[in-house]
Design a protein around this motif. Structure first.
Motif, PDB file in Angstrom:
ATOM      1  N   ASN A  32       0.950  -0.818   0.230  1.00 43.57           N
ATOM      2  CA  ASN A  32      -0.451   0.428  -0.176  1.00 43.57           C
ATOM      3  C   ASN A  32       0.638   1.153  -0.068  1.00 43.57           C
ATOM      4  OD1 ASN A  32      -2.727   1.028  -0.500  1.00 43.57           O
ATOM      5  ND2 ASN A  32      -2.263   1.713   1.949  1.00 43.57           N
ATOM      6  N   ARG A  33       2.339   1.128  -0.407  1.00 45.00           N
ATOM      7  CA  ARG A  33       3.254   1.968   0.171  1.00 45.00           C
ATOM      8  C   ARG A  33       3.029   2.984  -1.454  1.00 45.00           C
ATOM      9  NH1 ARG A  33       9.387   1.932   0.745  1.00 45.00           N
ATOM     10  NH2 ARG A  33       9.779   4.388   0.736  1.00 45.00           N
ATOM     11  N   ALA A  34       1.958   4.152  -1.396  1.00 46.05           N
ATOM     12  CA  ALA A  34       2.445   5.305  -2.615  1.00 46.05           C
ATOM     13  C   ALA A  34       3.445   5.574  -2.517  1.00 46.05           C
ATOM     14  CB  ALA A  34       1.218   6.092  -2.152  1.00 46.05           C
ATOM     15  N   ASN A  35       3.611   6.063  -4.370  1.00 48.89           N
ATOM     16  CA  ASN A  35       4.630   6.523  -4.580  1.00 48.89           C
ATOM     17  C   ASN A  35       4.523   7.754  -4.606  1.00 48.89           C
ATOM     18  OD1 ASN A  35       3.530   7.599  -7.350  1.00 48.89           O
ATOM     19  ND2 ASN A  35       3.700   5.796  -8.571  1.00 48.89           N
ATOM     20  N   ASP A  36       5.278   8.788  -5.368  1.00 46.47           N
ATOM     21  CA  ASP A  36       4.923  10.950  -5.140  1.00 46.47           C
ATOM     22  C   ASP A  36       4.044  11.117  -5.420  1.00 46.47           C
ATOM     23  OD1 ASP A  36       7.669  10.450  -4.177  1.00 46.47           O
ATOM     24  OD2 ASP A  36       9.055  11.245  -5.154  1.00 46.47           O
ATOM     25  N   ASN A  37       3.296  10.539  -6.424  1.00 49.21           N
ATOM     26  CA  ASN A  37       1.753  11.050  -7.742  1.00 49.21           C
ATOM     27  C   ASN A  37       0.769  10.605  -6.380  1.00 49.21           C
ATOM     28  OD1 ASN A  37       3.436  11.826  -9.121  1.00 49.21           O
ATOM     29  ND2 ASN A  37       3.695  10.201 -10.925  1.00 49.21           N
ATOM     30  N   GLY A  38       1.136   9.972  -5.805  1.00 50.30           N
ATOM     31  CA  GLY A  38       0.151   9.394  -4.625  1.00 50.30           C
ATOM     32  C   GLY A  38      -0.564   7.664  -5.253  1.00 50.30           C
ATOM     33  N   GLN A  39       0.153   7.273  -6.064  1.00 48.55           N
ATOM     34  CA  GLN A  39      -0.468   5.899  -6.547  1.00 48.55           C
ATOM     35  C   GLN A  39       0.446   4.619  -5.969  1.00 48.55           C
ATOM     36  OE1 GLN A  39       1.227   6.993 -10.543  1.00 48.55           O
ATOM     37  NE2 GLN A  39      -0.816   7.881 -10.991  1.00 48.55           N
ATOM     38  N   THR A  40      -0.503   3.489  -5.814  1.00 42.30           N
ATOM     39  CA  THR A  40      -0.487   2.194  -5.208  1.00 42.30           C
ATOM     40  C   THR A  40      -0.373   1.462  -6.190  1.00 42.30           C
ATOM     41  OG1 THR A  40      -2.977   2.420  -5.374  1.00 42.30           O
ATOM     42  CG2 THR A  40      -2.171   3.491  -2.560  1.00 42.30           C
ATOM     43  N   PRO A  41       0.440   0.635  -5.548  1.00 43.88           N
ATOM     44  CA  PRO A  41       0.832  -0.223  -6.831  1.00 43.88           C
ATOM     45  C   PRO A  41      -0.556  -0.952  -7.073  1.00 43.88           C
ATOM     46  CG  PRO A  41       2.133  -1.069  -4.679  1.00 43.88           C
ATOM     47  CD  PRO A  41       1.445  -0.212  -4.757  1.00 43.88           C
ATOM     48  N   LEU A  42      -1.643  -1.673  -6.085  1.00 47.44           N
ATOM     49  CA  LEU A  42      -3.333  -1.382  -6.892  1.00 47.44           C
ATOM     50  C   LEU A  42      -3.236  -1.312  -7.608  1.00 47.44           C
ATOM     51  CD1 LEU A  42      -5.070  -4.013  -6.093  1.00 47.44           C
ATOM     52  CD2 LEU A  42      -5.807  -2.959  -4.373  1.00 47.44           C
ATOM     53  N   ALA A  43      -3.439   0.611  -7.405  1.00 47.29           N
ATOM     54  CA  ALA A  43      -3.723   1.818  -8.018  1.00 47.29           C
ATOM     55  C   ALA A  43      -3.415   1.145  -9.253  1.00 47.29           C
ATOM     56  CB  ALA A  43      -3.948   2.606  -8.162  1.00 47.29           C
ATOM     57  N   GLY A  44      -2.323   1.353  -9.456  1.00 43.70           N
ATOM     58  CA  GLY A  44      -1.140   1.193 -11.202  1.00 43.70           C
ATOM     59  C   GLY A  44      -1.888  -0.446 -11.667  1.00 43.70           C
ATOM     60  N   ALA A  45      -2.100  -1.209 -10.869  1.00 41.49           N
ATOM     61  CA  ALA A  45      -2.512  -2.527 -11.202  1.00 41.49           C
ATOM     62  C   ALA A  45      -3.383  -2.820 -12.294  1.00 41.49           C
ATOM     63  CB  ALA A  45      -2.445  -3.641 -10.906  1.00 41.49           C
TER      64      ALA A  45
END
Length: 175
Positions: free
Chosen positions: A77-90
């Motif tokens: 659940n760790r978000a990147n600097d754009n606030g996106q999580t791995p689940l959101a990316g997938a």
């Protein structure tokens, strides 16, 4: 200090190993990455954009690498600097297998970055109906609102996503 000098006195070999690990995550080289983790590479290492190894693997569709990282304790659940999580990316990519893997690996179905956007909202926005259905079957809340007050249905309509908008409208009609 020249542009090629490592920042803050970091050992150039360590910096190169970190760069290599990000490439390995994107390319799906689980075996080499396993060796690096065994040698002490931090499982939640992130790059200059805040992307963790898991985020890069998820976004690139590298299921074996994602499984390895999750088995070693990577934060799903760790978000990147754009606030996106791995689940959101997938979900954005429409990668059903990766979404399932991340959910099974502990990613919260309604996890969100600072903007409040969930994976369901990303699936809705980009008309990823199969991913949307999976997320709903795992308990995603279609009525959840992001920081601007929009729901997954709002996002689907705004982006002109006909299949997900129709499905979410159907659900809304039942409530």
């Amino acid at each position: 200090m020249s542009p090629s000098d490592p920042p803050d006195g970091i050992d150039p070999r360590a910096l190169e190993a970190a760069r290599e690990s990000f490439s390995l995550a994107r390319q799906g080289n689980a075996e080499k990455l396993r060796q690096m983790l065994d040698a002490g590479l931090p499982v939640n290492l992130s790059n200059e954009a805040g992307n963790t190894l898991l985020m890069l693997a998820a976004y690139s569709g590298q299921a074996e690498v994602a499984k390895l990282l999750l088995s070693r304790g990577a934060d799903p659940n760790r978000a990147n600097d754009n606030g996106q999580t791995p689940l959101a990316g997938a979900a954005f990519k429409g990668d059903l297998r990766m979404v399932e893997l991340l959910l099974d690996g502990g990613a919260p179905v309604d996890g969100a970055g600072p903007d409040g956007r969930t994976a369901l909202m990303f699936a809705a926005m980009f008309d990823k109906l199969e991913v949307l259905e999976l997320l709903l079957s795992r308990g995603a809340d279609a009525s959840r609102k992001d920081a601007s007050g929009g729901t997954a249905l709002t996002a689907a309509r705004m982006m002109g996503a006909p299949r997900t908008a129709a499905r979410l409208q159907e659900l809304e009609g039942r409530s």
